[in-house]
Design a protein around this motif. Structure first.
Motif, short mmCIF file in Angstrom:
data_model
loop_
_atom_site.label_atom_id
_atom_site.label_comp_id
_atom_site.label_asym_id
_atom_site.label_seq_id
_atom_site.Cartn_x
_atom_site.Cartn_y
_atom_site.Cartn_z
N PHE A 151 1.05 -1.22 -0.60
CA PHE A 151 -0.25 -0.42 -0.37
C PHE A 151 0.75 1.17 0.12
O PHE A 151 0.76 2.00 -0.77
N TRP A 152 1.60 1.35 0.97
CA TRP A 152 2.65 2.36 1.12
C TRP A 152 3.61 2.69 -0.11
O TRP A 152 3.82 3.58 -0.32
N GLY A 153 4.08 1.21 -0.95
CA GLY A 153 4.98 1.50 -1.62
C GLY A 153 4.00 2.04 -3.76
O GLY A 153 4.50 2.77 -3.62
N ALA A 154 3.15 1.59 -3.54
CA ALA A 154 2.40 2.18 -3.96
C ALA A 154 1.59 3.78 -4.08
O ALA A 154 1.64 4.46 -5.26
N LEU A 155 1.18 4.03 -2.97
CA LEU A 155 0.93 5.76 -2.96
C LEU A 155 2.00 6.28 -3.01
O LEU A 155 1.83 7.59 -4.12
N ALA A 156 3.32 6.26 -2.62
CA ALA A 156 4.56 6.76 -2.95
C ALA A 156 4.21 7.07 -4.79
O ALA A 156 4.96 7.88 -4.92
N MET A 157 5.07 5.74 -4.38
CA MET A 157 4.74 5.62 -6.62
C MET A 157 4.34 6.53 -7.13
O MET A 157 4.39 8.01 -8.42
N ALA A 158 3.21 6.21 -6.77
CA ALA A 158 1.65 7.19 -7.25
C ALA A 158 2.07 9.05 -7.63
O ALA A 158 1.86 9.56 -8.35
N LEU A 159 2.27 9.51 -6.46
CA LEU A 159 2.47 10.79 -5.75
C LEU A 159 3.78 10.74 -6.74
O LEU A 159 3.41 12.29 -7.44
N THR A 160 5.13 9.86 -6.59
CA THR A 160 5.94 11.00 -7.43
C THR A 160 5.78 10.84 -9.01
O THR A 160 5.89 11.81 -9.70
N ALA A 161 4.80 9.50 -9.88
CA ALA A 161 4.90 10.01 -10.91
C ALA A 161 3.89 10.58 -11.06
O ALA A 161 3.95 11.76 -12.88
N GLY A 162 2.31 10.88 -10.18
CA GLY A 162 2.07 12.06 -10.88
C GLY A 162 3.01 13.46 -10.81
O GLY A 162 2.05 14.39 -11.71
N VAL A 163 3.96 14.22 -10.34
CA VAL A 163 5.03 15.43 -9.88
C VAL A 163 5.14 14.92 -10.87
O VAL A 163 5.62 16.27 -11.22
N GLY A 164 6.02 14.37 -11.37
CA GLY A 164 6.84 13.90 -12.67
C GLY A 164 6.59 14.31 -14.23
O GLY A 164 6.70 15.12 -15.16
N ALA A 165 5.34 13.80 -13.90
CA ALA A 165 3.76 14.08 -15.02
C ALA A 165 3.23 15.83 -15.23
O ALA A 165 3.41 16.32 -15.94
N LEU A 166 2.94 16.16 -13.90
CA LEU A 166 3.24 17.75 -14.32
C LEU A 166 3.66 18.55 -14.74
O LEU A 166 3.44 19.57 -15.48
N PHE A 167 5.31 18.52 -14.08
CA PHE A 167 6.14 19.05 -14.55
C PHE A 167 7.30 18.81 -16.26
O PHE A 167 6.96 19.78 -16.42
N GLY A 168 6.99 17.23 -16.28
CA GLY A 168 6.98 17.08 -17.91
C GLY A 168 6.49 17.94 -18.45
O GLY A 168 6.94 18.43 -19.58
N VAL A 169 4.80 18.03 -18.04
CA VAL A 169 3.74 18.36 -18.36
C VAL A 169 4.15 19.96 -19.10
O VAL A 169 4.01 21.33 -20.12
N ALA A 170 4.33 20.56 -18.14
CA ALA A 170 5.02 22.09 -18.27
C ALA A 170 6.18 22.79 -18.71
O ALA A 170 5.99 23.47 -19.21
N ALA A 171 6.87 21.68 -19.03
CA ALA A 171 8.46 21.86 -19.23
C ALA A 171 8.36 21.91 -21.10
O ALA A 171 8.45 22.60 -21.71
#
Length: 229
Positions: free
Chosen positions: A209-229
């Motif tokens: 559970f905690w691993g899935a949460l950490a990966m989901a949040l980090t992937a979300g941040v990466g996608a957000l900044f990737g789109v913004a760039a």
């Protein structure tokens, strides 16, 4: 008839450090890989970031465990030194304290007096360390062991998602890294539960559970900044 009991508490020191190291290795490296991959970076950039995460994370875990457990060991040594002084200054009072502990645990006073006398005659400091302070050889802090276990298991855990990155093209990384890392985390939970004698299902679900949460949040941040760039 001989009866053998196999307890697990002697494993708590290294097992805690090992599980923490492996769990952090998988979660932090997989999360970083997913975050970098979500920005649209290529395999080379993802591998470089992952390897840097492995090295930095392993050293950080080793240093953190060593400092933390060394602090615990220093506290234990200080308590034992204080207890040794008290035994030398007032052995009668220390005998009374030990007797009172045994009475509180269920022994009658005469038996408690006898047990305290015999244990103090054998090794007074060990008796007070174990029964008054809760310090024993089995559970004593071992900084080097904890540091090595954390660093080695972090590196082993971090290597698993990096292996997936190395074997697969960047376009397939997101789902394969996430899926394989969750599998590795569940497996880690099962192994840890088996070694510690606890619930297999609860342990596997907790780390997954905690691993899935950490990966989901980090992937979300990466996608957000990737789109913004």
């Amino acid at each position: 008839m001989r009866h053998s009991e196999k307890h697990k508490s002697h494993r708590t020191g290294w097992l805690r450090a090992a599980v923490l190291g492996a769990n952090d290795g998988i979660v932090s490296t997989a999360s970083l890989v997913l975050g970098v991959a979500a920005t649209g970076s290529g395999t080379k950039a993802i591998l470089i970031a992952g390897v840097a995460s492995l090295v930095a994370g392993a050293m950080s875990m080793a240093a953190g465990e060593y400092v933390s457990v060394s602090t615990q060991a220093d506290t234990e040594k200080a308590d034992l030194a204080r207890e040794k002084t008290e035994l030398a200054d007032d052995p009668v009072q220390e005998h009374a304290e030990l007797t009172a502990l045994y009475v509180k645990r269920g022994l009658d006073e005469n038996l408690a007096l006898d047990v305290a006398s015999q244990l103090m005659a054998h090794d007074a400091l060990a008796a007070h360390g174990r029964d008054e302070l809760g310090i024993s050889d089995t559970l004593a802090a071992k900084p080097v062991q904890a540091a090595f276990a954390s660093a080695a298991t972090f590196a082993a855990g971090a290597f698993l998602p990096l292996l997936v990155v190395f074997l697969l093209p960047a376009s397939a990384l997101m789902w394969y890294v996430a899926g394989s890392s969750l599998f590795f985390l569940a497996l880690l939970g099962l192994v840890a539960a088996r070694a510690g004698g606890s619930s297999l299902l609860a342990s596997a679900m907790r780390v997954t559970f905690w691993g899935a949460l950490a990966m989901a949040l980090t992937a979300g941040v990466g996608a957000l900044f990737g789109v913004a760039a």
